[in-house]
Design an enzyme around this catalytic site. Sequence first.
Site, mmCIF file in Angstrom:
data_model
loop_
_atom_site.group_PDB
_atom_site.id
_atom_site.type_symbol
_atom_site.label_atom_id
_atom_site.label_comp_id
_atom_site.label_asym_id
_atom_site.label_seq_id
_atom_site.Cartn_x
_atom_site.Cartn_y
_atom_site.Cartn_z
ATOM 1 N N THR A 77 0.828 -1.205 0.000
ATOM 2 C CA THR A 77 0.000 0.000 0.000
ATOM 3 C C THR A 77 0.863 1.256 0.000
ATOM 4 O O THR A 77 0.597 2.209 -0.748
ATOM 5 C CB THR A 77 -0.944 0.000 1.218
ATOM 6 O OG1 THR A 77 -1.810 -1.140 1.136
ATOM 7 C CG2 THR A 77 -1.775 1.267 1.268
ATOM 8 N N ASN A 158 -6.236 -9.508 -7.457
ATOM 9 C CA ASN A 158 -6.129 -10.248 -6.207
ATOM 10 C C ASN A 158 -7.320 -11.151 -5.941
ATOM 11 O O ASN A 158 -7.215 -12.128 -5.194
ATOM 12 C CB ASN A 158 -5.962 -9.274 -5.026
ATOM 13 C CG ASN A 158 -7.031 -8.210 -5.002
ATOM 14 O OD1 ASN A 158 -7.145 -7.416 -5.933
ATOM 15 N ND2 ASN A 158 -7.818 -8.166 -3.938
ATOM 16 N N GLN A 186 0.364 -9.487 -6.142
ATOM 17 C CA GLN A 186 -0.059 -10.884 -6.305
ATOM 18 C C GLN A 186 0.758 -11.638 -7.350
ATOM 19 O O GLN A 186 0.777 -12.866 -7.345
ATOM 20 C CB GLN A 186 -1.542 -10.937 -6.694
ATOM 21 C CG GLN A 186 -2.486 -10.405 -5.641
ATOM 22 C CD GLN A 186 -2.492 -11.215 -4.362
ATOM 23 O OE1 GLN A 186 -1.992 -12.336 -4.304
ATOM 24 N NE2 GLN A 186 -3.067 -10.651 -3.306
ATOM 25 N N GLY A 207 5.974 -8.235 1.017
ATOM 26 C CA GLY A 207 6.613 -9.436 1.527
ATOM 27 C C GLY A 207 5.657 -10.532 1.941
ATOM 28 O O GLY A 207 5.881 -11.715 1.664
ATOM 29 N N HIS A 208 4.557 -10.174 2.576
ATOM 30 C CA HIS A 208 3.711 -11.220 3.160
ATOM 31 C C HIS A 208 2.881 -11.972 2.138
ATOM 32 O O HIS A 208 2.186 -12.923 2.485
ATOM 33 C CB HIS A 208 2.826 -10.637 4.275
ATOM 34 C CG HIS A 208 1.651 -9.844 3.805
ATOM 35 N ND1 HIS A 208 0.364 -10.308 3.884
ATOM 36 C CD2 HIS A 208 1.557 -8.602 3.284
ATOM 37 C CE1 HIS A 208 -0.471 -9.397 3.432
ATOM 38 N NE2 HIS A 208 0.235 -8.349 3.053
ATOM 39 N N CYS A 332 -8.804 -6.899 2.528
ATOM 40 C CA CYS A 332 -8.910 -5.483 2.900
ATOM 41 C C CYS A 332 -10.342 -4.964 2.820
ATOM 42 O O CYS A 332 -10.620 -3.844 3.220
ATOM 43 C CB CYS A 332 -7.999 -4.640 2.017
ATOM 44 S SG CYS A 332 -6.258 -5.040 2.213
#
Length: 395
Positions: A77, A158, A186, A207-208, A332
């Site tokens: 983001t 996503n 993604q 990263g996640h 989200c």
Amino acid sequence: MQCHSDQVVYMDNNATTRIAPEVVEAMMPFLTDCYGNPSSMHTFGGQVGQAVEQARESIARLIGARAEEIVFTSCGTESDSTAILSALQTFPEKRHIVTTRVEHPAVKSLCENLDNLTGHKHRITWLSVDADGTLDLESYRQALSDETAIVSVMWANNETGVLFPVEEMARIAKERGVLFHTDAVQAVGKVPINLGATDIDFLSLSGHKLHAPKGVGVLYVAKGTPFIPFINGGHQEHGRRGGTENVASIVGLGKACELAGANMEEENTRVRALRDKLEAGLLGSVPKSLLNGHAQDRLPNTANISFEYVEGEAILLHMNQHQICASSGSACTSGSLEPSHVLRAMGVPFTAAHGSIRFSLSTYNSEEEIDFVLEKMPAIIAKLRTMSPFWEENE
């Protein structure tokens, strides 16, 4: 607190991924003994700085970039906002942005806010998608103008996994002198990316989404691209992003990118085969179910399936009783009772959009897990349909 992840069938990897054990191992020294500030002049800090630079090189290799084009951020983001706001500040006379109706909230909400700023209103062109979730390039060409500061189009959606032709779109933008940004959160690690062979100016990753920790991301800034920092402060990141680096997570992201490169073939063969088996099994065993998104031009791990005349939230609650984790759209926006803005943009019927479930796999998923889901899902949908006032009249 104990989380019994070994009992969970986890198919929500587009929301977040487990941290790879190899990533945890790489991070541990920087959470314990190697605690120096990477900007310090002494050797103790300098060694930490070297680890940050090694991670930068690993990330650059995965996406076909130069190490000096990698800027560390806190998340995707932040990277998205940095790219878009940088372009608007670089070209203050240009107030036009081109994006899509199916962007992640990280881009969609920012553009909506910019559109509503009193006294500084920007004009946003929202590109539509067809029933498969794909874009029309001719409409895109026509949307560009001399007032366009930046285009922001995600590499892969996503919710549906649909891939957009961002390389071609970036080439068209360059011909018009317009900066191009892609949210590739993604896509990175799932499909091959070689930024050095493209006209993409900015790319965001997180990263996640690829088995690294939460709280670390990257903004790729192509060499020569005009850039104004979003977070000012010290000289970190060569003055492009202030704030002491999140070293342990950066090192973890570097290791995760190495693993992603090594696992790319598996992602596109074994994981794709598991997804296809799940899809075929659900569509074949559950009446009135349909696949959302293009059948081929899609991430290898993502399947978005609608089950008509039932609520997605109710489906997820029943899946949760079997410890099956999936989602009804973007994490989200999961607090919203409104149907997915992505599926609405695709024209998915209201009775189906409300009952959509996104399954997103990873290399940690097994065929036994697919079989378990295929065993449980038909009964879950059948039970919920007995409670639906719409099912009996449409059966």
